[in-house]
Design an enzyme around this catalytic site. Sequence first.
Site, PDB file in Angstrom:
ATOM      1  N   ASP A 226       0.827  -1.208   0.000  1.00  0.00           N
ATOM      2  CA  ASP A 226       0.000   0.000   0.000  1.00  0.00           C
ATOM      3  C   ASP A 226       0.864   1.262   0.000  1.00  0.00           C
ATOM      4  OD1 ASP A 226      -2.851   0.903   0.435  1.00  0.00           O
ATOM      5  OD2 ASP A 226      -1.964   1.867   2.179  1.00  0.00           O
ATOM      6  N   GLU A 288       1.628  -0.550  -5.023  1.00  0.00           N
ATOM      7  CA  GLU A 288       0.612   0.464  -5.304  1.00  0.00           C
ATOM      8  C   GLU A 288       1.339   1.804  -5.262  1.00  0.00           C
ATOM      9  OE1 GLU A 288      -3.345   2.724  -3.725  1.00  0.00           O
ATOM     10  OE2 GLU A 288      -1.593   2.423  -2.491  1.00  0.00           O
TER      11      GLU A 288
HETATM   12  C1  GLC Z   1      -4.303   2.964  -0.537  1.00  0.00           C
HETATM   13  C2  GLC Z   1      -5.522   2.086  -0.437  1.00  0.00           C
HETATM   14  C3  GLC Z   1      -6.681   2.942  -0.011  1.00  0.00           C
HETATM   15  C4  GLC Z   1      -6.365   3.519   1.344  1.00  0.00           C
HETATM   16  C5  GLC Z   1      -5.057   4.271   1.326  1.00  0.00           C
HETATM   17  C6  GLC Z   1      -4.561   4.562   2.703  1.00  0.00           C
HETATM   18  O1  GLC Z   1      -4.406   3.900  -1.535  1.00  0.00           O
HETATM   19  O2  GLC Z   1      -5.744   1.428  -1.646  1.00  0.00           O
HETATM   20  O3  GLC Z   1      -7.868   2.228   0.023  1.00  0.00           O
HETATM   21  O4  GLC Z   1      -7.395   4.381   1.747  1.00  0.00           O
HETATM   22  O5  GLC Z   1      -4.040   3.546   0.695  1.00  0.00           O
HETATM   23  O6  GLC Z   1      -4.062   3.393   3.299  1.00  0.00           O
END
Ligand code: GLC
Length: 561
Positions: A226, A288
Site C-alpha cells: 500500500d 501500489e
Molecule cells: C491505498 C488504499 C486505499 C487507502 C489508502 C490509505 O491507496 O488502496 O484504500 O485508503 O491507501 O491506506
Amino acid sequence: MSATVVSDAHATAAPTSDATRSEWWRTAVIYQIYPRSFADASGDGIGDLAGITARLDSLAALGVDAIWLSPFYTSPQKDAGYDVADFTDVDPLFGTIEDFDAMTARAHELGLRVIVDIVPNHTSDAHAWFQAARASAPGSLERDRYVFRDGRGAGGDEPPNNWQSIFGGPAWTRLTEPDGTPGQWYLHLFDTSQPDLNWANDEVLVEFDRVLRFWLDRGVDGFRVDVAHGLIKAEGLPDFIAEDDGDSMGGGAGPIPPWWAQDGVHAIWRRWRRVVDAYPGERILAAEAWVSPLSLMARWVRPDEMHQAFNFSYLSTDWHAADLRAVIDESIAEFGAVGAPSTWVLSNHDVVRHASRMALSAENPQGHGIGPRSAGLPDPVVGLQRGRAATLLMLALPGSAYIYQGEELGLPEAIHIPDEARQDPTWHRTEGERYGRDGCRVPLPWEADAPAHGFSPTGHTWLPQPEEWARFARDAQEGVATSTLTMYSEALRLRRGHGLAAAELTWLETPEGVLGLRVGDITVLANVDGADFPLPSGEVIVASAPVTDSIPADTCVWMVL
Ligand code: GLC
C-alpha cells in the site's frame, strides 16, 4: 507490533533455484478480494475469512491464478482496515488467524496463490506504537517512530507545513499533551486516524521485516504494498503549492509533491526484496505507487525491487483508441526496459467501477467517486458495453492482469447510496463534497433470490445493495452464454490456452477508432470509438457483444483468422 526482536528462525528452506523458477507472476491473473464485501459467513453484514474460504471454488472455476486480499488485520476500521492497529493479527470482524490459515490452505489446494496487503506508510492511531508516542514527550524515541513536529506561528498554533490530506483537510493534527496543554502536530497523509510512520527510523524497518516474515512463514505468496510511493518524505518537509487538487492520489501531471516518489523509498524495496527472496516459491511484491509517467513508475520494478506495479496509467486512460494504443505501447516499453512485465488493471476498491467509469461524461478525479448529485452520470447500458469491451482488450494484453471482485459480474458503481449510509472517510472529511469510494465497495451479489443476494445469511450488508443487483448475481449468470461472467471465464481460459500473457503484441493497420492487435496466434479487434468495422472472415472465439457482419463501437472480439 510492540516486539522489535527479530527471529532468525525464518526461511530455512532454500530459495527457488533458477532451474525451477516459473516466474508465475509475469503472466498471472490476480483477483482482488475486498474482504468486507466478498462473502459474510458470520451474518453480521461484513464479509469475513470464513466467507471467502467457502466461496473460493468459484474463483478457481473462473480461472484466476491468485487472489489478493485487502486488509483483514486488527483495525478500528476508520479507513476500512487500511488503518492497522496490529499488523500480525486478524480483526475479529474477519475471524481469527486460524481462519486465515484455513483460507490459505483451501486456496493452495485449489491452485490459487495468496497475496496479502501490507500497509507500511502509516499505522492506526490505535496501534500500540502511536499510543506510546502520544504518552511520551516531544523528542522521545516513541515519537520518533512517527512524524511529529512543532507547529508554526505564535504558540505553534499553525500546522508545520501546508500539506493536505488525500482524503481532504490538513495533513496534520495537533496533539493535546498528557498534561492537557496543546502539543506537537503529527503527519497523516490520509485520515487523522492514520499517522505516518517515520521510515528514517531503524526500528520501523526492523519491525516491518518481522511483519513480512510473519505472513511469509504462514505461507503467503506475496504482498500488495500500500502507498509504496509514500513512506519517505522530502527532507525538511517543505511546503507544496499544488497546481490543482484534482488528482488526490498524486498520479497526475505536474510537479511531484514532496510526500511522493522520493528516491529514499527504493532502498526499502531492495531490503524487502531480499526478505521475500530468502523464501522458496517465488513470493512477490506488487507496488501500489500512483506515480506517473510510467518511466517513473518503472523504478519500482527494477530487478532488485518489486516484481510488479499496478499500471494506474492504463486504468486512468479514457475510452479512446489512440490514447489506449499509446498507453499500451508505453507500458510495454517502460516496464520492459527494466525487465518487468507490464500489468493491467481497470478497477479496484479506490476507483469508480469501470463498467460505470467508462461512460462518465464529466471529469471525475480519482478518489472523488460518484453519487446522485454528480455531474455526467453514466448510462448503465453504455457503461456495461464499454466495460466488457475494455476487459476483453485488457485480458488479451501480454503481462499480468488484475481483476477486482464483482467486475466479472459486470457490476456498476452503486450510485444511490443514502448519504447517511456512506462510510468512506473521504465523504466525511470533505463534508459530502466528494462521495468517495463506497460505490465500488458494495457487498457482492451471489444468489439472485437469497437474503442480501447471498452475501450474508441474515440479509445484513454494511453498505446497502441496490435492488436491481439481483440480475447481476453470480447464479443468474452461470451457464448463460451471453453473461459477463461467461465472457470473463471464456477469456481467461483462452488467454491461458493461447499463451497470450507471454506472447508478443503487434499492431495491425486499422481505421481510426479501431484497435487491431495480433497477440500470439489470435487477432484482437477492439472498436473503441470508430465507425462500424467489417468483421473479417475467421472464427470469433470470444466477443464482448454479439457481432454478425460488423463490429460496432464499444465492442471487442478475439478471432482466429
Ligand atoms: C491505498 C488504499 C486505499 C487507502 C489508502 C490509505 O491507496 O488502496 O484504500 O485508503 O491507501 O491506506
